[in-house]
Design a protein around this motif. Structure first.
Motif, PDB file in Angstrom:
ATOM      1  N   ARG A  70       0.952  -1.295   0.042  1.00 30.64           N
ATOM      2  CA  ARG A  70      -0.071  -0.036  -0.136  1.00 30.64           C
ATOM      3  C   ARG A  70       0.905   1.190  -0.103  1.00 30.64           C
ATOM      4  O   ARG A  70       0.467   2.289  -0.357  1.00 30.64           O
ATOM      5  CB  ARG A  70      -0.954  -0.013   1.281  1.00 30.64           C
ATOM      6  CG  ARG A  70      -2.170  -0.777   0.781  1.00 30.64           C
ATOM      7  CD  ARG A  70      -3.284  -0.628   1.883  1.00 30.64           C
ATOM      8  NE  ARG A  70      -2.776  -0.930   3.327  1.00 30.64           N
ATOM      9  CZ  ARG A  70      -3.037  -2.093   3.962  1.00 30.64           C
ATOM     10  NH1 ARG A  70      -3.929  -3.076   3.370  1.00 30.64           N
ATOM     11  NH2 ARG A  70      -2.855  -2.392   5.244  1.00 30.64           N
ATOM     12  N   GLU A  71       1.970   1.099   0.274  1.00 27.43           N
ATOM     13  CA  GLU A  71       2.991   2.387   0.412  1.00 27.43           C
ATOM     14  C   GLU A  71       3.512   2.329  -1.337  1.00 27.43           C
ATOM     15  O   GLU A  71       3.664   1.484  -1.926  1.00 27.43           O
ATOM     16  CB  GLU A  71       4.225   2.020   1.213  1.00 27.43           C
ATOM     17  CG  GLU A  71       3.803   1.822   2.814  1.00 27.43           C
ATOM     18  CD  GLU A  71       3.151   3.114   3.325  1.00 27.43           C
ATOM     19  OE1 GLU A  71       3.768   4.023   3.310  1.00 27.43           O
ATOM     20  OE2 GLU A  71       2.053   2.608   3.944  1.00 27.43           O
ATOM     21  N   GLU A  72       4.201   3.605  -1.363  1.00 32.69           N
ATOM     22  CA  GLU A  72       4.744   3.556  -2.765  1.00 32.69           C
ATOM     23  C   GLU A  72       5.830   3.100  -3.022  1.00 32.69           C
ATOM     24  O   GLU A  72       6.844   3.965  -3.185  1.00 32.69           O
ATOM     25  CB  GLU A  72       4.814   5.132  -2.976  1.00 32.69           C
ATOM     26  CG  GLU A  72       3.405   5.877  -3.021  1.00 32.69           C
ATOM     27  CD  GLU A  72       2.413   5.215  -4.281  1.00 32.69           C
ATOM     28  OE1 GLU A  72       3.143   4.971  -5.289  1.00 32.69           O
ATOM     29  OE2 GLU A  72       1.120   5.031  -4.173  1.00 32.69           O
ATOM     30  N   ILE A  73       6.005   1.912  -2.869  1.00 32.36           N
ATOM     31  CA  ILE A  73       7.442   1.216  -3.086  1.00 32.36           C
ATOM     32  C   ILE A  73       7.560   0.750  -4.384  1.00 32.36           C
ATOM     33  O   ILE A  73       6.472   0.376  -5.031  1.00 32.36           O
ATOM     34  CB  ILE A  73       7.810   0.015  -2.154  1.00 32.36           C
ATOM     35  CG1 ILE A  73       6.671  -1.174  -2.165  1.00 32.36           C
ATOM     36  CG2 ILE A  73       7.622   0.668  -0.647  1.00 32.36           C
ATOM     37  CD1 ILE A  73       6.993  -2.321  -1.111  1.00 32.36           C
ATOM     38  N   PRO A  74       8.591   0.569  -5.192  1.00 36.60           N
ATOM     39  CA  PRO A  74       8.604  -0.149  -6.508  1.00 36.60           C
ATOM     40  C   PRO A  74       8.043  -1.556  -6.792  1.00 36.60           C
ATOM     41  O   PRO A  74       7.213  -1.590  -7.711  1.00 36.60           O
ATOM     42  CB  PRO A  74      10.179  -0.023  -6.800  1.00 36.60           C
ATOM     43  CG  PRO A  74      10.608   0.860  -5.748  1.00 36.60           C
ATOM     44  CD  PRO A  74       9.843   0.760  -4.840  1.00 36.60           C
ATOM     45  N   LYS A  76       5.417  -2.692  -5.761  1.00 38.77           N
ATOM     46  CA  LYS A  76       3.891  -2.699  -5.823  1.00 38.77           C
ATOM     47  C   LYS A  76       3.387  -2.486  -7.352  1.00 38.77           C
ATOM     48  O   LYS A  76       2.344  -2.868  -8.062  1.00 38.77           O
ATOM     49  CB  LYS A  76       3.201  -1.367  -5.143  1.00 38.77           C
ATOM     50  CG  LYS A  76       3.381  -0.057  -5.851  1.00 38.77           C
ATOM     51  CD  LYS A  76       2.853   1.051  -4.902  1.00 38.77           C
ATOM     52  CE  LYS A  76       1.228   0.759  -5.365  1.00 38.77           C
ATOM     53  NZ  LYS A  76       0.578   2.362  -4.665  1.00 38.77           N
ATOM     54  N   ASN A  77       4.145  -2.183  -8.427  1.00 45.62           N
ATOM     55  CA  ASN A  77       4.231  -2.091  -9.817  1.00 45.62           C
ATOM     56  C   ASN A  77       4.236  -3.360 -10.496  1.00 45.62           C
ATOM     57  O   ASN A  77       3.919  -3.413 -11.612  1.00 45.62           O
ATOM     58  CB  ASN A  77       5.338  -1.041 -10.319  1.00 45.62           C
ATOM     59  CG  ASN A  77       5.072   0.397  -9.916  1.00 45.62           C
ATOM     60  OD1 ASN A  77       3.926   0.675  -9.660  1.00 45.62           O
ATOM     61  ND2 ASN A  77       6.225   0.976  -9.730  1.00 45.62           N
ATOM     62  N   GLU A  94      12.803   0.163   1.014  1.00 43.35           N
ATOM     63  CA  GLU A  94      12.283   0.673  -0.181  1.00 43.35           C
ATOM     64  C   GLU A  94      11.109   1.745   0.100  1.00 43.35           C
ATOM     65  O   GLU A  94      10.385   2.450  -0.779  1.00 43.35           O
ATOM     66  CB  GLU A  94      11.489  -0.481  -1.170  1.00 43.35           C
ATOM     67  CG  GLU A  94      12.519  -1.166  -1.842  1.00 43.35           C
ATOM     68  CD  GLU A  94      11.866  -2.240  -2.511  1.00 43.35           C
ATOM     69  OE1 GLU A  94      10.604  -2.189  -3.111  1.00 43.35           O
ATOM     70  OE2 GLU A  94      12.452  -3.251  -3.145  1.00 43.35           O
ATOM     71  N   PRO A  96       9.221   5.046   0.940  1.00 39.31           N
ATOM     72  CA  PRO A  96       9.565   6.389   0.560  1.00 39.31           C
ATOM     73  C   PRO A  96       9.460   7.448   1.449  1.00 39.31           C
ATOM     74  O   PRO A  96       8.751   8.357   1.407  1.00 39.31           O
ATOM     75  CB  PRO A  96       8.335   6.234  -0.562  1.00 39.31           C
ATOM     76  CG  PRO A  96       7.303   5.580  -0.238  1.00 39.31           C
ATOM     77  CD  PRO A  96       7.717   4.631   0.615  1.00 39.31           C
TER      78      PRO A  96
END
Length: 204
Positions: A70-74, A76-77, A94, A96
């Motif tokens: 749910r965090e903006e870590i790479p 998740k893509n 990772e 952010p």
């Protein structure tokens, strides 16, 4: 409204402000206020708060993955679940959060270990090789007193000697407990404390 626990909050904030990695163990009996104290500590700080449940290892890993992703870590893509715990724990690096500490709270940690007995060993290896020199703070919290004292903190456990801070949370003292009853007389405050003790869950 959060009441008391100033010593505990000072302890955690001091550790948060120290340089280098912090591996903290917090434990104490159920209902003593560990989770709420940690949530209060986290206010205003970027963080991940994961509460373990009594479930299978696969479900625990999936839930932890969902929490981290749910965090903006790479990651998740391109993934929906980490394929193993080592990769999952390493993802803390990772987060952010810029120059601020990468803060991860794992509540009811014994549930995670019961589902997978290799968890302490995985964390120990990752801590020794990478995390201890990074700007991270990992808090392992548990209510299972026998596990926390006789297993996690025991010399035979892989994490023995790695913790940079250990805190055993006790019941509240009278003066903090009395703050739950601001309109009571001194006599009634004392009587309430004598009956209910210093467990916040009973005082609310």
């Amino acid at each position: 409204m959060f009441i008391g626990r100033q010593n505990e909050l000072n302890f955690f904030n001091n550790k948060y402000n120290e340089n280098g990695g912090q591996l903290i163990v917090l434990y104490g009996r159920r209902r003593v206020g560990k989770t709420e104290t940690l949530r209060e500590f986290c206010k205003g700080k970027p963080h991940v708060f994961f509460s373990c449940t009594e479930t299978t290892d696969a479900v625990q890993l999936r839930n932890f993955s969902n929490c981290m992703l749910r965090e903006e870590i790479p990651a998740k893509n391109y993934i929906s679940t980490f394929h193993d715990w080592e990769t999952a724990f390493r993802s803390i690096l990772e987060l952010p959060y810029g120059e601020e500490k990468k803060l991860l709270i794992i509540d009811e940690f014994p549930y995670m270990c019961h589902g997978n007995k290799s968890i302490p060993s995985i964390l120990q290896n990752l801590w020794d090789m990478e995390l201890r020199d990074k700007n991270v703070m990992l808090v392992l919290c548990g209510s299972a007193m026998s596990f926390m004292e006789k297993e996690l903190l025991a010399e035979k456990n892989p994490l023995y000697g790695r913790a940079t801070g250990i805190y055993k949370m006790q019941e509240m003292g009278f003066y903090d407990a009395a703050k739950f009853f601001p309109n009571y007389s001194a006599k009634d405050k004392l009587l309430s404390y004598a009956i209910l003790g210093g467990i916040p869950h009973y005082l609310c």
